[in-house]
Design an enzyme around this catalytic site. Structure first.
Site, PDB file in Angstrom:
ATOM      1  CE  LYS A  48      -4.297  -1.812   0.588  1.00 18.48           C
ATOM      2  NZ  LYS A  48      -4.237  -3.012   1.404  1.00 18.48           N
ATOM      3  CD  GLU A  97     -10.123   4.131   1.002  1.00 16.38           C
ATOM      4  OE1 GLU A  97      -9.950   5.339   0.734  1.00 16.38           O
ATOM      5  OE2 GLU A  97      -9.425   3.219   0.497  1.00 16.38           O
ATOM      6  CB  SER A 154      -0.109  -8.291  -1.272  1.00 16.68           C
ATOM      7  OG  SER A 154      -0.923  -9.175  -0.524  1.00 16.68           O
TER       8      SER A 154
END
Ligand SMILES: *Cc1c(COP(=O)(O)O)cnc(C)c1O
Length: 406
Positions: A100, A122, A389
């Site tokens: 991210k 968010e 990830s």
């Protein structure tokens, strides 16, 4: 310094000027936001053409995030599967523990570039919230993160981390009090604050130009993978696999490979408890085209077009929609999408932990499970590459609970 934008090709040329990937994508937003989205698109296009922006971002990715992330041979997992070699692209080793941060740093730099002074975001599991809080702390931007009240309760360590980083976490008490309600609330804030505020969207979803921008910032994963594969194998992998929630780690991994049509790509959605409505989060498998959060894509919905409830043991995949470019890739047949159940993902977490000493996120375990299934039927000289990830510390308590390992 690597170039920010991969070369375009017919299968990866999107989106067009309207933000369409084939039929999908677009910009279904109120007038108020339209101007901000155009401003963002212009700022982004000028940024990617600016060598200073590129080198600033590359430096942060190298020195703060720790890029490039390693390519790792999962030797014992490979032996166990008894077939093709399984390799991991280690996004779990990034600062803040997942992919991210690749996106939040890019968008935080864009915030400065647009002269905006406040950021909102968010978050579901809190990973994007922590990555946004981190980027904003580094770049000196005040940050507000909307998070469903239910998620605030479930993800306390991430909530604490965001607060330490100076971010304000606002619990959202509407609807199912989870991710989609947090997105609704963030969009509501943005409508009222758009003049001085940038909304750092966390996945390759939402109205144009977000799917393009997030994909491009995440494409560093696929570009490094290609370079590392060339260096280690002298060629590209035989198969590439990634998990798909909103689809940002998968888009980042896949996009640079899309034009290499001899490399099969597999996206793995959350199969949850099974195929009944409300039991999974697999819109590419069970959804219909519809509009959610500003773009047209496959969406889980009932006969009246109302967005369905979703379920996945992994909070990061628990979303009823998916990025429009994935819908396009599914539609064109370029990428194959499958699912992995909660139980299979849980087993894969333990399997990877005990064979390689790597505790991965429940999300990433969906890709690990599929890789092991694929490896069984392939020759030992074949190479399967997984986007790992994120790391699994955040899930340790939940995995323990679900497996009854008190
Ligand atoms: C958020 C998250 C995902 C799912 O989001 P995508 O946008 O589909 O990548 C997957 N893995 C991890 C570790 C995450 O934090």
């Amino acid at each position: 310094m690597p170039q920010l934008l991969p070369e375009p090709s017919p299968l990866s040329a999107g989106p067009d000027r309207q933000g369409r990937f084939g039929l999908f994508g677009g910009k279904y937003v109120p007038e108020t936001l339209n101007y901000a989205l155009e401003e963002l698109d212009a700022a982004y296009e000028s940024a990617v053409a600016d060598p200073e922006f590129n080198s600033r971002l590359s430096e942060l990715l190298r020195d703060l995030v720790g890029r490039p992330s390693p390519l790792y041979f999962a030797e014992r997992l490979t032996a166990q599967a008894g077939g093709a070699q399984i390799w991991l692209k280690r996004e779990d080793l990034n600062h803040t523990g997942a992919h991210k941060i690749n996106n939040t740093l890019g968008q935080a730099l864009l915030t400065h570039r647009m002269g905006k002074t406040r950021v909102i975001a968010e978050t579901g599991a809190g990973q994007h919230g922590v990555a946004s809080a981190t980027a904003c702390a580094r770049l000196g931007l005040p940050c507000v993160v909307y998070m469903g009240a239910e998620d605030v309760r479930r993800q306390q360590p991430n909530v604490r981390a965001m607060r330490f980083l100076g971010t304000e976490v606002r619990p959202v008490e509407t609807g199912s009090r989870t991710l989609r309600d947090a997105v609704n609330e963030a969009m509501r804030d943005w409508m009222a604050s758009v003049k001085d505020t940038h909304y750092i969207l966390g996945s390759a979803v939402g109205p144009h130009p977000f799917p393009k921008i997030v994909r491009d910032f995440q494409s560093v994963i696929g570009r490094e993978s290609i370079e590392q594969s060339q260096a280690r194998f002298g060629r590209l992998p035989d198969l590439v696999i990634a998990c798909v929630g909103g689809g940002s780690n998968a888009a980042g991994m896949f996009y640079p490979f899309v034009q290499s049509t001899d490399v099969p790509l597999i996206g793995v959605e959350a199969g949850g408890r099974g195929g009944q409505p409300g039991d999974h989060a697999a819109p590419l498998t069970f959804g219909q085209p519809g509009i959610l959060h500003g773009s047209l894509s496959f969406v889980l919905q009932d006969d009246d077009g109302q967005t369905s409830d979703v379920h996945s043991a992994s909070a990061g995949l628990d979303y009823p929609g998916v990025g429009p470019e994935h819908s396009f890739w599914k539609d064109t047949g370029r990428i194959h999408y499958t699912q992995c159940t909660d139980d299979e993902a849980l087993a894969a977490v333990l399997n990877l932990a005990r064979s390689e000493g790597i505790l991965c996120a429940l999300e990433s375990a969906h890709a690990v499970h599929e890789a092991v299934e694929q490896a069984r039927h392939r020759r030992p000289d074949e190479i399967i590459l997984i986007c790992l990830s994120g790391r699994g510390d955040k899930d340790a308590a939940e995995v323990q609970r679900l497996l009854g390992m008190e």
